[in-house]
Design a protein around this motif. Structure first.
Motif, PDB file in Angstrom:
ATOM      1  N   CYS A  70     -21.914  -4.363  -3.252  1.00 28.19           N
ATOM      2  CA  CYS A  70     -20.956  -3.741  -4.182  1.00 28.19           C
ATOM      3  C   CYS A  70     -20.624  -4.587  -5.400  1.00 28.19           C
ATOM      4  CB  CYS A  70     -19.721  -3.232  -3.464  1.00 28.19           C
ATOM      5  SG  CYS A  70     -18.814  -4.425  -2.533  1.00 28.19           S
ATOM      6  N   ARG A  71     -20.796  -5.911  -5.320  1.00 26.30           N
ATOM      7  CA  ARG A  71     -20.546  -6.741  -6.515  1.00 26.30           C
ATOM      8  C   ARG A  71     -21.817  -7.500  -6.905  1.00 26.30           C
ATOM      9  NH1 ARG A  71     -16.031  -6.753  -3.218  1.00 26.30           N
ATOM     10  NH2 ARG A  71     -14.220  -5.713  -4.143  1.00 26.30           N
TER      11      ARG A  71
ATOM     12  N   HIS B  22      -3.295  -3.270   7.869  1.00 29.01           N
ATOM     13  CA  HIS B  22      -2.694  -3.568   6.559  1.00 29.01           C
ATOM     14  C   HIS B  22      -2.371  -2.324   5.748  1.00 29.01           C
ATOM     15  CE1 HIS B  22      -7.077  -3.856   6.493  1.00 29.01           C
ATOM     16  NE2 HIS B  22      -7.034  -3.358   5.275  1.00 29.01           N
TER      17      HIS B  22
ATOM     18  N   ASP C  51      -9.975  -4.036  -6.999  1.00 28.39           N
ATOM     19  CA  ASP C  51     -10.901  -3.743  -8.106  1.00 28.39           C
ATOM     20  C   ASP C  51     -11.784  -2.562  -7.712  1.00 28.39           C
ATOM     21  OD1 ASP C  51     -12.245  -5.197  -6.058  1.00 28.39           O
ATOM     22  OD2 ASP C  51     -13.865  -5.643  -7.445  1.00 28.39           O
ATOM     23  N   SER C  52     -11.398  -1.878  -6.649  1.00 22.86           N
ATOM     24  CA  SER C  52     -12.250  -0.826  -6.105  1.00 22.86           C
ATOM     25  C   SER C  52     -11.808   0.560  -6.579  1.00 22.86           C
ATOM     26  CB  SER C  52     -12.196  -0.889  -4.577  1.00 22.86           C
ATOM     27  OG  SER C  52     -12.988   0.128  -4.014  1.00 22.86           O
TER      28      SER C  52
ATOM     29  N   PHE D 142       0.837  -1.202   0.000  1.00 26.29           N
ATOM     30  CA  PHE D 142       0.000   0.000   0.000  1.00 26.29           C
ATOM     31  C   PHE D 142       0.875   1.257   0.000  1.00 26.29           C
ATOM     32  CE2 PHE D 142      -3.173  -2.957   1.719  1.00 26.29           C
ATOM     33  CZ  PHE D 142      -4.296  -2.581   1.011  1.00 26.29           C
TER      34      PHE D 142
ATOM     35  N   PHE E  20     -16.742  -7.600   5.211  1.00 26.99           N
ATOM     36  CA  PHE E  20     -15.434  -7.152   4.730  1.00 26.99           C
ATOM     37  C   PHE E  20     -14.783  -6.294   5.805  1.00 26.99           C
ATOM     38  CE2 PHE E  20     -12.402  -4.884   1.903  1.00 26.99           C
ATOM     39  CZ  PHE E  20     -11.675  -6.000   1.581  1.00 26.99           C
TER      40      PHE E  20
ATOM     41  N   GLY F 275     -18.446   3.263  -0.062  1.00 28.33           N
ATOM     42  CA  GLY F 275     -19.207   2.258   0.670  1.00 28.33           C
ATOM     43  C   GLY F 275     -19.122   2.401   2.180  1.00 28.33           C
TER      44      GLY F 275
ATOM     45  N   GLU G 255     -21.799   2.469   5.380  1.00 26.71           N
ATOM     46  CA  GLU G 255     -21.710   1.540   6.522  1.00 26.71           C
ATOM     47  C   GLU G 255     -21.694   2.313   7.843  1.00 26.71           C
ATOM     48  OE1 GLU G 255     -18.045  -0.485   5.767  1.00 26.71           O
ATOM     49  OE2 GLU G 255     -18.823  -1.435   3.954  1.00 26.71           O
TER      50      GLU G 255
ATOM     51  N   LYS H 151     -17.756   1.950  -6.276  1.00 26.70           N
ATOM     52  CA  LYS H 151     -16.411   1.801  -6.831  1.00 26.70           C
ATOM     53  C   LYS H 151     -16.171   0.413  -7.417  1.00 26.70           C
ATOM     54  CE  LYS H 151     -13.155   3.832  -4.386  1.00 26.70           C
ATOM     55  NZ  LYS H 151     -12.333   4.274  -3.218  1.00 26.70           N
TER      56      LYS H 151
ATOM     57  N   MET I 206      -4.495  -8.854   7.541  1.00 25.17           N
ATOM     58  CA  MET I 206      -5.753  -8.106   7.511  1.00 25.17           C
ATOM     59  C   MET I 206      -6.700  -8.505   8.642  1.00 25.17           C
ATOM     60  SD  MET I 206      -8.269  -7.525   4.256  1.00 25.17           S
ATOM     61  CE  MET I 206      -7.264  -6.559   3.153  1.00 25.17           C
TER      62      MET I 206
HETATM   63  C1  P71 Z   1     -11.579  -4.075  -1.914  1.00 24.93           C
HETATM   64  C2  P71 Z   1     -12.231  -2.980  -1.185  1.00 24.93           C
HETATM   65  C3  P71 Z   1     -11.523  -1.708  -0.927  1.00 24.93           C
HETATM   66  C4  P71 Z   1     -10.316  -1.984  -0.105  1.00 24.93           C
HETATM   67  C5  P71 Z   1     -10.473  -2.195   1.253  1.00 24.93           C
HETATM   68  C6  P71 Z   1      -9.377  -2.548   2.004  1.00 24.93           C
HETATM   69  C7  P71 Z   1      -8.159  -2.688   1.406  1.00 24.93           C
HETATM   70  C8  P71 Z   1      -7.993  -2.445   0.059  1.00 24.93           C
HETATM   71  C9  P71 Z   1      -9.096  -2.089  -0.683  1.00 24.93           C
HETATM   72  C10 P71 Z   1     -14.316  -2.497  -0.157  1.00 24.93           C
HETATM   73  C11 P71 Z   1     -15.555  -2.986   0.278  1.00 24.93           C
HETATM   74  C12 P71 Z   1     -15.972  -4.333   0.009  1.00 24.93           C
HETATM   75  C13 P71 Z   1     -17.158  -4.796   0.512  1.00 24.93           C
HETATM   76  C14 P71 Z   1     -17.613  -6.185   0.268  1.00 24.93           C
HETATM   77  C15 P71 Z   1     -17.581  -2.674   1.501  1.00 24.93           C
HETATM   78  C16 P71 Z   1     -16.402  -2.155   1.027  1.00 24.93           C
HETATM   79  C17 P71 Z   1     -16.065  -0.728   1.334  1.00 24.93           C
HETATM   80  N1  P71 Z   1     -13.463  -3.249  -0.790  1.00 24.93           N
HETATM   81  N2  P71 Z   1     -17.933  -3.965   1.251  1.00 24.93           N
HETATM   82  O1  P71 Z   1     -12.171  -5.158  -1.990  1.00 24.93           O
HETATM   83  O2  P71 Z   1     -15.239  -5.162  -0.744  1.00 24.93           O
HETATM   84  O3  P71 Z   1     -16.278   0.082   0.243  1.00 24.93           O
HETATM   85  O4  P71 Z   1     -14.005   1.025  -0.308  1.00 24.93           O
HETATM   86  O5  P71 Z   1     -16.103   2.106  -1.148  1.00 24.93           O
HETATM   87  O6  P71 Z   1     -15.523   2.241   1.246  1.00 24.93           O
HETATM   88  O7  P71 Z   1     -10.482  -3.877  -2.428  1.00 24.93           O
HETATM   89  P1  P71 Z   1     -15.418   1.422   0.013  1.00 24.93           P
END
Ligand code: P71
Length: 459
Positions: free
Chosen positions: A218-219, A451, A52-53, A38, A125, A101, A105, A258, A387
């Motif tokens: 989100c997916r 992380h 993928d965000s 990171f 998550f 997201g 939350e 995202k 994590m």
């Molecule tokens: C992902 C992410 C973003 C992320 C988080 C931690 C480290 C690296 C990257 C975000 C999610 C997610 C789910 C199921 C809510 C969020 C938060 N994922 N629910 O997978 O996967 O959304 O990032 O828009 O705040 O890389 P947000």
């Protein structure tokens, strides 16, 4: 159609150069970053699969929407277009934009959390769990046992264990379970889908106890496509119909736009409960912005509305899911251990099986992620003991999560098949040298979500 090759269903008319780096250069960069990927500048990454965000390439229509964005503070045209599209896709009447997201939350769990409260999910998550715990509530993960077995070929490994869900509700009392979540697809468990039948059964359980169900959506489109392909009775449905049915069993959702809204920033909270929505909007005004923009620009709302339309196109979803499947086939041929079957948005290497000589407390996933970067400039993300692991305050011993994974997440519409061929070669190369991988030790970590900022050294 006679031709079977599934192609990227788009042409490229604007490109972003990739800067090539050498292994020697990357060795120095890794040390400087304390082995935390990171903390590496994106310029120094060749293929970036960290997440993928927020990393999607927007379409011509989305960019056109950006130009049309109405930037009025209140009641912008772009808000109404956004609201209409979210209502059309989800069926929820109350639509509250947020900047991403986790903002949705925080608002939801700020209203529903609190000491003594338990919020179940298939798997929360990390941001979801952190937001629940920040409200002194407990986050409970209740995915089916197959969801924790990287080798299981169950078609819906993201499913909720509905028996355990009911047990939990009875044990803590329905009054202490303010909401039940379902993450579609189940990101922390390998991007695995949840079946329609399981959504329905989860709904039945919570209904019996008067508990609302929210999707972490989100997916959602990738989940809908898996239902179409794998669940009996859905092959003739459109993904739009399937998505609408998924949402029909829920009372609301949190959404990081995202991911499946194909944008670089944005999110929303949506629900049917007018009273809860009123409270949410009041929090929104204090922390995010007025309810018709919620921390976003009008142009962002336009791009989300358009993205929600495009993500449900079947050609897009076929190409999207094929990417992970293709990588899975190649890794299988090479004998590399990964979570099977491949999920929707990523390949998850099984770090325990990949580097069995590194114990969880020495972060095998982090060691593999660093090696992928060092050897090929590929950036992945550890989803394991870094994590989700913790130290038991009584014994001082490491408590490992059920899975040690390295996620290679695919930005949407960004990389071509030859980029993925390159990544496959890098993974094979690291796998060939797996015995030389060394464990890691954390030299700095913050209180929560370590992380992002932790630093490490090689053992
Ligand atoms: C992902 C992410 C973003 C992320 C988080 C931690 C480290 C690296 C990257 C975000 C999610 C997610 C789910 C199921 C809510 C969020 C938060 N994922 N629910 O997978 O996967 O959304 O990032 O828009 O705040 O890389 P947000």
């Amino acid at each position: 159609m006679r031709v079977k090759t599934i192609i990227e269903p788009f042409r490229i008319k604007m490109v972003e150069p990739i800067r090539m780096t050498t292994e020697q250069e990357r060795r120095g960069l890794l040390e400087e970053a304390g082995y935390n990927l990171f903390l590496i500048a994106a310029e120094n990454v060749i293929i970036d699969l960290l997440t993928d965000s927020g990393t999607a390439a927007m379409s011509d229509a989305q960019w056109a929407g950006m130009m049309r964005g109405d930037e009025s503070y209140a009641g912008a045209r772009s808000f109404y277009r956004f609201q209409e599209k979210v209502r059309e896709v989800t069926g929820f009447a109350q639509v509250i934009p947020t900047h991403q997201g986790r903002a949705a939350e925080r608002i939801l769990f700020g209203l529903l959390g609190g000491p003594g409260r338990v919020i179940p999910s298939n798997t929360h998550f990390d941001t979801t769990r952190a937001n629940i715990e920040a409200q002194c509530a407990e986050a409970a993960d209740l995915v089916i046992p197959e969801g924790l077995d990287p080798a299981s070929l169950h078609p819906f490994k993201g499913n909720m264990d509905v028996e355990r869900l009911e047990e939990l509700i009875l044990r803590v009392g329905p009054a202490n379970v303010p909401v039940c979540m379902l993450t579609v697809t189940n990101n922390s468990g390998g991007g695995q889908p949840v079946s329609m039948e399981n959504i329905r059964r989860t709904r039945e359980v919570v209904n019996r106890h008067g508990i609302p169900l929210f999707l972490d959506a989100c997916r959602f489109a990738e989940n809908a496509y898996f239902i179409k392909r794998r669940e009996p009775g859905y092959s003739q449905h459109t993904c739009t119909q399937i998505a609408r049915e998924m949402f029909s069993y829920a009372d609301g959702c949190t959404m990081s736009a995202k991911k499946d809204a194909l944008v670089n920033i944005g999110g929303f909270l949506a629900m049917n409960d007018e009273e809860l929505a009123r409270k949410a909007r009041n929090v929104l005004i204090v922390t995010e912005g007025f309810p018709t923009y919620g921390g976003l620009a009008g142009r962002d709302l336009e791009a989300i509305a358009q993205g929600l339309e495009e993500v449900l196109h079947e050609d897009y979803l076929a190409y999207r899911i094929r990417t992970a499947e293709y990588m899975g086939e190649k890794l299988e041929e090479a004998g590399v251990p990964f979570v099977k079957p491949p999920g929707g948005h990523a390949i998850y290497l099984d770090a325990r099986a990949f580097a069995p000589h590194i114990p969880p407390q020495e972060f095998p996933g982090q060691a593999i992620a660093c090696a992928l970067y060092l050897l090929g400039g590929v950036r992945a993300c550890e989803i394991g003991s870094v994590m989700f692991g913790r130290t038991d305050p009584q014994t001082g011993r490491h408590v490992a999560p059920p899975l040690e994974l390295v996620r290679l997440a695919f930005p949407r519409r960004v990389y071509t098949q030859s980029h993925f061929d390159y990544v496959i070669e890098v993974i094979r190369d690291v796998y060939d040298r797996r015995e030389s991988l060394r464990g890691m030790r954390i030299t700095y970590e913050p209180q929560a979500l370590r992380h992002f900022t932790a630093r490490y050294e090689l053992r």
